[in-house]
Motif scaffolding. Sequence first.
Motif, PDB file in Angstrom:
ATOM      1  N   PRO A 509      26.946 -54.635  10.063  1.00 26.91           N
ATOM      2  CA  PRO A 509      28.142 -53.841   9.783  1.00 26.91           C
ATOM      3  C   PRO A 509      29.400 -54.716   9.749  1.00 26.91           C
ATOM      4  O   PRO A 509      29.442 -55.820  10.298  1.00 26.91           O
ATOM      5  CB  PRO A 509      28.187 -52.865  10.964  1.00 26.91           C
ATOM      6  N   ASN A 510      30.425 -54.208   9.112  1.00 26.39           N
ATOM      7  CA  ASN A 510      31.719 -54.889   9.077  1.00 26.39           C
ATOM      8  C   ASN A 510      32.516 -54.439  10.301  1.00 26.39           C
ATOM      9  O   ASN A 510      32.941 -53.284  10.399  1.00 26.39           O
ATOM     10  CB  ASN A 510      32.452 -54.529   7.799  1.00 26.39           C
ATOM     11  N   ILE A 512      35.163 -56.478  11.442  1.00 27.38           N
ATOM     12  CA  ILE A 512      36.450 -57.174  11.407  1.00 27.38           C
ATOM     13  C   ILE A 512      37.555 -56.148  11.669  1.00 27.38           C
ATOM     14  O   ILE A 512      37.539 -55.034  11.121  1.00 27.38           O
ATOM     15  CB  ILE A 512      36.670 -57.873  10.044  1.00 27.38           C
ATOM     16  N   SER A 547      36.475 -62.761  13.319  1.00 23.05           N
ATOM     17  CA  SER A 547      35.423 -63.384  12.521  1.00 23.05           C
ATOM     18  C   SER A 547      34.070 -62.935  13.061  1.00 23.05           C
ATOM     19  O   SER A 547      33.915 -62.696  14.269  1.00 23.05           O
ATOM     20  CB  SER A 547      35.539 -64.921  12.602  1.00 23.05           C
ATOM     21  N   GLN A 548      33.075 -62.786  12.170  1.00 26.72           N
ATOM     22  CA  GLN A 548      31.719 -62.408  12.584  1.00 26.72           C
ATOM     23  C   GLN A 548      30.706 -63.199  11.794  1.00 26.72           C
ATOM     24  O   GLN A 548      30.949 -63.622  10.673  1.00 26.72           O
ATOM     25  CB  GLN A 548      31.493 -60.911  12.380  1.00 26.72           C
ATOM     26  N   ALA A 551      27.798 -62.433   8.020  1.00 29.26           N
ATOM     27  CA  ALA A 551      28.877 -61.728   7.349  1.00 29.26           C
ATOM     28  C   ALA A 551      28.523 -60.273   7.146  1.00 29.26           C
ATOM     29  O   ALA A 551      27.347 -59.896   7.087  1.00 29.26           O
ATOM     30  CB  ALA A 551      29.166 -62.395   6.006  1.00 29.26           C
ATOM     31  N   PRO A 552      29.497 -59.384   7.034  1.00 24.21           N
ATOM     32  CA  PRO A 552      29.233 -57.971   6.775  1.00 24.21           C
ATOM     33  C   PRO A 552      28.357 -57.786   5.532  1.00 24.21           C
ATOM     34  O   PRO A 552      28.541 -58.487   4.528  1.00 24.21           O
ATOM     35  CB  PRO A 552      30.620 -57.375   6.574  1.00 24.21           C
ATOM     36  N   GLY A 553      27.418 -56.845   5.611  1.00 30.66           N
ATOM     37  CA  GLY A 553      26.533 -56.541   4.496  1.00 30.66           C
ATOM     38  C   GLY A 553      25.304 -57.397   4.422  1.00 30.66           C
ATOM     39  O   GLY A 553      24.412 -57.144   3.592  1.00 30.66           O
TER      40      GLY A 553
END
Length: 576
Positions: A509-510, A512, A547-548, A551-553
Motif C-alpha cells: 500500500p501507499n 507516504i 519514504s517506503q 514502493a507503493p503498488g
Amino acid sequence: MTPSPRNRRKRFGRIAAVVAVAAVALATARAASAQIRAAAPESLRGCAPATPGHPTCTLLRRSGIHAPGRALAAPSSAGLTPADLALAYQFDTTGGAGRTVAIVDAYDDPNAESDLAVYRSQFGLPACTTANGCFRKVNQNGAATPLPSPAISNWGAEISLDLDMVSAVCPNCHILLVEADAADAASLYAAVDTAAANASFVSNSWGGNEYADEVNQDFHFNHPGTVITFSTGDDGNGGGVQYPAASPYVVAVGGTSLTRGTGGFTERAWSGAGSGCSAFEPQPGWQVGPPDTHCAKRAIADVAADADPFTGASVYDTYDDTGWDVFGGTSQASPIIAAGYALAGAPASSDPAPFLLYRHFIGRGPTVVPPEHVLTDVTTGNNGDCGAPSCDARTGWDGPTGVGTPIGTGAFVRPFAFGAIVTDNQATPVQSATSLTVRGRDGTLPYTWAATGLPPGLSIAAASGVISGTPTTPGGFTVTVTGHDATTSPAGSYTFGWVINPPTQATVPNVIDDGPNQAFSAIAAAGLVVGSQGQVVDCNHIKAVASQSPAPGTQVAPGSSVNLLFGIPPKKTGCP
C-alpha cells in the motif's frame, strides 16, 4: 373372581410347561430354528401359544431371577433401568409432556395402576395416576366401565411390561391402557381402533401367524398421523411372519441383545426376534430398492430395540408375578419404540411412520453429506439359519433388526426438508468471486433459505439457495445453512466450514504522508508486516512516512516486510 396371588404365580410355570411341549414339536419340525434352542435355558414364555383367531402376547421372563413364590425387595441388577435405556438409545427423556401413548392388551389387570406406581417411584419418575390425569384405563370401546374379566395366561404381566417401558422412555407422557375383552383378534382389533382414536402413539405387544384374510383387516391399523407399533414375535425367523406386524400400516419392531460394558452398550441381533417375508401383504414403497430385503412382499422388521430376556428390563408386576422381575421379548421392544416416537412428536398424516425410518436410512444415511447418525446399524447376530438378510444381521437392512436401533429420536421425525448438497468444507481465495448452490430434496416446494456465519462479502438468496459474492476478509468461518419447505416440517440445518485464503500476492500500500499508526494499520490490512523503521530529514513529512520500500503498488509475497523512513526536522536549524 380375582385369582389368588398364589394361583397367579403358578401361571408362568403352567404356561411354560405347555410352551415347552410346543417348542419341542416346533424344533422337531424346524430343526433349523436355532433361536428356539438358544432361548430355552434363559426364559419362560408368558402367554399361551397363538392359535387361529387368537393372538398371543410376546412376553418372555428371564428365568432364575428369584426363587418360585419369592418376592425381591428391590429390582435385580440383571434388569435394565430407565437410566440404562435412556443411555443406550440416547433418549432425552425430558420431552413428551402432554402426549399420550396407548397400550393395547387383552383382559383387565386390576393391579396395573398400583404396580405402575411402585415402578415409577423406584426409579424416581413422576407419578402417573388416574387422579392426576396421567393414567387412564378403558375397555375396548373406550369406556371406563365395565372392564374385561381379570387377566389370564399372563396378560397381566404383559400389561406391566408395557406400562413400565413407556414410563421408562417417556416419563412425561400420559398413558392410556386399552383392555380388550379377550385375547381374540376381533376384540384386540377393536381395542386398537379405540386406542388410535384417543392417542397418537399406540404400542402392541401381541400377534399371531399370518392368514389370507389379513389384508382385509389392515384398515384397523390405517390411521394417518398415528404411530402404531407391533412386536415381530419371539420365535426367530423359523416362527413365521407375525400379523399384525406384517401390516404395511404399522412399525414392525424386532429385537436385539443389549449388553452393558465398560465402554457403554453394544447390540447384536437377538436370536428370538421375528423376521421374514409376508405371504400376503404387498411390498410398501419404502422397502422397494435400496433396503434390498430379498422379499417380493412386505418384510419385517422395520426397526428394533432390546428384546432378549437375558438382557431384559426390570419390571414390577404383582398380578402374575411376585413383584420385581426381568422381562424381555419383542414385547419389551415395541413400547420402547412407541415411546421414542412420542418423545419426537406425531408424524404428519402424509408420512406413514415406517416411511420415516426408511427415509433416514436410505436418503440421508452415513454416506450422505451431512451424515445424520440417527440409527445404529446392528451388524452381528442372527435369528436362524437362513442367512442374510432375513436371518443374519448385516450392514444395511436385515430381518431381525430392520434399519437398526434408534440414536435419540432423529429417526422418528420427518427428515430435514432439504439435503444440503455440499460435498466438503469450502475454500475460496479472498477477493475472488464465488457461487455455491444449496439444493433442496424430499420437501414440498418452494424452499426458503437463510445462512449465518458467512464470510464478509457473501450472502445467500432466500429463494434459490445460491450463496454468492466476493469475500473480502481472509480467515476461517463456520457457516450454518437453514432451509424450510412449504409445509410445517421442522427446518433443516447444516453446518460446514468455509476458509477464505489470503491472496497469493499482496500489493504494497501507499503509506507516504501517513502517520505511524495509520501506516501500520494499512500495511497489516494488506497482509504485510512493518519492517525496519528509520528517520530522514524531510521538512515535508514531519512525523509521517517520507519514504517506503518496496514502493507503493509493488506485488510481493503475503507476509513480506515494508520498510519505513519517517521525516524529522534538521537538528540545528529546524524546518522553515
